[in-house]
Design a protein around this motif. Structure first.
Motif, mmCIF file in Angstrom:
data_model
loop_
_atom_site.group_PDB
_atom_site.id
_atom_site.type_symbol
_atom_site.label_atom_id
_atom_site.label_comp_id
_atom_site.label_asym_id
_atom_site.label_seq_id
_atom_site.Cartn_x
_atom_site.Cartn_y
_atom_site.Cartn_z
ATOM 1 N N ASP A 80 13.875 36.352 9.383
ATOM 2 C CA ASP A 80 13.318 37.480 8.618
ATOM 3 C C ASP A 80 11.798 37.496 8.714
ATOM 4 O OD1 ASP A 80 15.898 38.135 7.731
ATOM 5 O OD2 ASP A 80 15.672 36.978 5.864
ATOM 6 N N LEU A 81 11.199 36.318 8.546
ATOM 7 C CA LEU A 81 9.735 36.227 8.600
ATOM 8 C C LEU A 81 9.215 36.585 9.986
ATOM 9 C CD1 LEU A 81 9.204 33.021 6.468
ATOM 10 C CD2 LEU A 81 8.614 35.362 5.832
ATOM 11 N N LYS A 82 9.922 36.168 11.017
ATOM 12 C CA LYS A 82 9.526 36.514 12.387
ATOM 13 C C LYS A 82 9.542 38.019 12.566
ATOM 14 C CE LYS A 82 10.509 35.427 17.205
ATOM 15 N NZ LYS A 82 11.294 34.572 18.123
ATOM 16 N N ALA A 83 10.604 38.668 12.078
ATOM 17 C CA ALA A 83 10.709 40.124 12.191
ATOM 18 C C ALA A 83 9.601 40.827 11.412
ATOM 19 C CB ALA A 83 12.081 40.586 11.696
ATOM 20 N N PHE A 133 6.492 39.543 10.548
ATOM 21 C CA PHE A 133 5.098 39.206 10.805
ATOM 22 C C PHE A 133 4.700 39.027 12.271
ATOM 23 C CE2 PHE A 133 5.701 37.978 6.388
ATOM 24 C CZ PHE A 133 4.597 38.574 5.808
ATOM 25 N N LEU A 134 5.610 38.747 13.171
ATOM 26 C CA LEU A 134 5.221 38.408 14.537
ATOM 27 C C LEU A 134 4.453 39.537 15.224
ATOM 28 C CD1 LEU A 134 5.197 36.304 16.755
ATOM 29 C CD2 LEU A 134 7.390 37.225 17.557
ATOM 30 N N ILE A 135 4.951 40.749 15.160
ATOM 31 C CA ILE A 135 4.271 41.866 15.829
ATOM 32 C C ILE A 135 2.888 42.086 15.232
ATOM 33 C CG2 ILE A 135 4.326 44.364 16.189
ATOM 34 C CD1 ILE A 135 7.385 44.081 16.515
ATOM 35 N N ARG A 136 2.788 42.007 13.913
ATOM 36 C CA ARG A 136 1.491 42.183 13.237
ATOM 37 C C ARG A 136 0.477 41.139 13.706
ATOM 38 N NH1 ARG A 136 0.575 41.581 6.726
ATOM 39 N NH2 ARG A 136 -1.678 41.322 6.841
ATOM 40 N N LEU A 137 0.914 39.880 13.767
ATOM 41 C CA LEU A 137 0.024 38.807 14.210
ATOM 42 C C LEU A 137 -0.390 38.997 15.668
ATOM 43 C CD1 LEU A 137 1.899 35.864 12.495
ATOM 44 C CD2 LEU A 137 -0.441 36.587 11.974
ATOM 45 N N GLU A 138 0.562 39.328 16.516
ATOM 46 C CA GLU A 138 0.252 39.528 17.936
ATOM 47 C C GLU A 138 -0.687 40.713 18.151
ATOM 48 O OE1 GLU A 138 4.243 37.634 20.022
ATOM 49 O OE2 GLU A 138 4.238 39.769 19.527
ATOM 50 N N ARG A 162 3.764 28.673 14.395
ATOM 51 C CA ARG A 162 4.622 28.300 13.262
ATOM 52 C C ARG A 162 5.847 29.208 13.183
ATOM 53 N NH1 ARG A 162 -0.325 28.027 10.842
ATOM 54 N NH2 ARG A 162 0.047 29.823 9.490
ATOM 55 N N ILE A 163 5.674 30.481 13.525
ATOM 56 C CA ILE A 163 6.822 31.396 13.552
ATOM 57 C C ILE A 163 7.826 30.922 14.595
ATOM 58 C CG2 ILE A 163 7.558 33.696 14.294
ATOM 59 C CD1 ILE A 163 5.153 34.850 12.807
ATOM 60 N N GLU A 164 7.333 30.593 15.767
ATOM 61 C CA GLU A 164 8.218 30.207 16.868
ATOM 62 C C GLU A 164 9.015 28.941 16.578
ATOM 63 O OE1 GLU A 164 8.954 32.186 19.251
ATOM 64 O OE2 GLU A 164 7.395 33.644 18.800
ATOM 65 N N ILE A 165 8.456 28.017 15.804
ATOM 66 C CA ILE A 165 9.187 26.782 15.502
ATOM 67 C C ILE A 165 9.884 26.833 14.138
ATOM 68 C CG2 ILE A 165 7.778 25.351 17.023
ATOM 69 C CD1 ILE A 165 6.298 24.313 14.554
ATOM 70 N N GLY A 166 9.797 27.973 13.453
ATOM 71 C CA GLY A 166 10.512 28.151 12.196
ATOM 72 C C GLY A 166 9.840 27.556 10.977
#
Length: 115
Positions: free
Chosen positions: A8-11, A13-18, A80-84
């Motif tokens: 859920d967190l990856k979905a 925040f990841l795009i925003r961070l990138e 941190r997102i990538e490793i959970g």
């Protein structure tokens, strides 16, 4: 509300961070000329113009330093997102909280541990 999963967190925040990281890198490329050393050609410009140019160069360099620090924080959050591990406090292991992450997704500590 229940704690979100790493997925859920990856979905969330990841795009925003990138995107923020990409924007920082683009800004860095666009301002590279502003950070070049100032030419001290006595024939082409006066002393005050050189001083102004040196001040502008120093401000651009300071901004680049801040940009680099933010970039490192963004890269760490993406890792941190990538490793959970994104979203959980480095100190106590509790969930940081969506509100706090929304304000700054690079935070690594919950409110209690940050104070």
């Amino acid at each position: 509300m229940d704690e979100p999963t790493p997925k859920d967190l990856k979905a969330l925040f990841l795009i925003r961070l990138e995107e923020e990281l990409r924007a920082l890198r683009e800004a860095s490329e666009h301002t590279a000329a502003d950070r070049r050393p100032v030419e001290l050609d006595q024939q082409s410009v006066g002393r005050l113009s050189r001083m102004d140019a040196m001040q502008q160069q120093a401000m651009a360099s300071a901004q680049e330093t801040r940009r680099n620090g933010r970039g490192r924080a963004l890269e760490a959050a993406i890792a941190r997102i990538e490793i959970g591990e994104f979203g959980w406090c480095d100190e106590c292991g509790d969930f940081i909280g969506l509100g706090r992450l929304e304000l700054d997704p690079t935070v690594m500590r919950c409110r209690d541990c940050a104070t």
